[in-house]
Design an enzyme around this catalytic site. Structure first.
Site, PDB file in Angstrom:
ATOM      1  N   SER A 158       2.094  16.999 -15.244  1.00  0.00           N
ATOM      2  CA  SER A 158       1.829  18.291 -15.863  1.00  0.00           C
ATOM      3  C   SER A 158       2.808  18.515 -17.022  1.00  0.00           C
ATOM      4  CB  SER A 158       1.903  19.399 -14.811  1.00  0.00           C
ATOM      5  OG  SER A 158       1.382  20.609 -15.296  1.00  0.00           O
ATOM      6  N   ASP A 205      -9.768  19.395 -13.880  1.00  0.00           N
ATOM      7  CA  ASP A 205      -8.456  19.981 -14.162  1.00  0.00           C
ATOM      8  C   ASP A 205      -8.601  21.159 -15.121  1.00  0.00           C
ATOM      9  OD1 ASP A 205      -5.807  20.545 -14.702  1.00  0.00           O
ATOM     10  OD2 ASP A 205      -5.222  18.438 -14.793  1.00  0.00           O
ATOM     11  N   HIS A 223      -5.202  18.814  -9.911  1.00  0.00           N
ATOM     12  CA  HIS A 223      -4.028  18.834 -10.795  1.00  0.00           C
ATOM     13  C   HIS A 223      -2.736  18.810  -9.976  1.00  0.00           C
ATOM     14  CE1 HIS A 223      -1.837  19.835 -14.531  1.00  0.00           C
ATOM     15  NE2 HIS A 223      -1.063  20.546 -13.741  1.00  0.00           N
TER      16      HIS A 223
END
Length: 324
Positions: free
Chosen positions: A138, A270, A299
């Site tokens: 991320s 996502d 995610h």
């Protein structure tokens, strides 16, 4: 992975001052100080995980242990908390020798400060002759790319970017929801978290956290102690607001310069980095190692897909390393 094998993997939790900030470090493998190891046993490579937000380090431990096992225990797998995401127990902070005279980092809880924080950790804890594999998740992917851009002397041999939030975050489905909350009502969140959780005894906060994680089928040998600490929640919200503001245009210069060392892994569902971003990457960098998940992995893969993602990354590492 077999639970018995998991239990046999050495795990060390430590707290250090890094860039002047209390920092939690979790290490998988028998190596605890890469500067003290004898040349015969000293590893030549470190796998370093940079979490997402709010990626408290213990969330990544099952992933790290599986990755350590699948790479045959040849290399240490380490991860740090983000600055301001961990509060050390009393008498547990140890000052690294290299950090003794280090200057405090400006705006250390912000996005640029978090990049400097990871750099301070690497400089203090990793010898220059130890090569690096970076794994960013991320916003950790953004941080990893920035490290490679601003510190080209880092001996990075490869970087894996998992569900990478490296562009147009505020324009994503989740970003459109998060931006007004994090940027406009952040101080309301601060006040609410302090009013609700500050008076709570630690045992109550731990109980709530444990029960919530149990509902997500997440277990870890190192407790997630700081998830409901108002100080840590405030810093997570502040970092989130910085992400919405500053992660905008994709930095093609970094990607172009380091493309052979990069692997991107996007999710099909996502809401932080949509499939359109994957398609744009494939179009602009057709020769790059840019992949789209076909396994339905979320995610926040650390909450249920550790085995799957660790297997994918381990396969990449085991295939890459013989060529290096």
């Amino acid at each position: 992975m077999d639970s018995k094998v998991q239990e046999e993997i050495p795990v060390h939790e430590e707290f250090f001052l890094c860039g002047g900030v209390e920092t939690q470090i979790i290490k998988c493998g028998p190596w605890t100080n890469l500067f003290d190891e004898q040349s015969v046993t000293k590893p030549k490579l470190l796998i370093f995980i940079i979490p997402g937000n709010p990626g408290f380090s213990p969330f990544y431990l099952p992933f790290a242990k599986t990755l350590y096992s699948l790479t045959k225990g040849r290399f240490p797998v380490w991860m740090t908390s983000h600055a301001g995401f961990a509060m050390a127990p009393k008498d547990k902070i140890l000052a690294s020798p290299v950090e003794t005279n280090a200057q405090e980092i400006e705006d250390v809880y912000g996005l640029n400060g978090q990049i400097e924080h990871k750099l301070a950790f690497l400089r203090a804890h990793v010898p220059k002759d130890v090569k690096l594999i970076l794994i960013g998740h991320s916003i950790g992917s953004y941080i990893a790319l920035r490290l490679m851009k601003h510190v080209p002397e880092l001996p990075v041999i490869h970087t894996f970017l998992l569900f990478p939030t490296i562009e147009r975050m505020a324009e994503t489905p989740n970003g459109r929801l998060a931006t007004p909350i994090l940027c406009w009502f952040r101080y309301v969140l601060y006040a609410a978290s302090y009013l609700v959780f500050k008076p709570c005894p630690e045992i109550i906060r731990s109980f709530i956290t444990t029960k919530a994680l149990q509902r997500l089928n997440f277990t870890c040998e190192i407790p997630v102690k700081n998830a409901l600490q108002p100080f840590c929640l405030a810093n997570a919200a502040y970092l989130g607001s910085q992400e919405m503001i500053h992660v905008r245009k994709r930095d093609d210069e970094i990607i172009k310069e380091h493309l052979p060392k990069l692997t991107f892994y996007y999710g099909k569902t996502d809401r932080w980095c949509p499939v359109k971003y994957y398609e744009d990457m494939k179009k602009d960098f057709p020769e790059g190692d840019i992949r789209l998940c076909e396994k339905g992995i979320a995610h926040a893969f650390v909450l249920g897909f550790n085995q799957e993602v660790a297997t994918i990354v381990a396969d990449w590492i085991n295939n890459k390393l013989p060529k290096i």
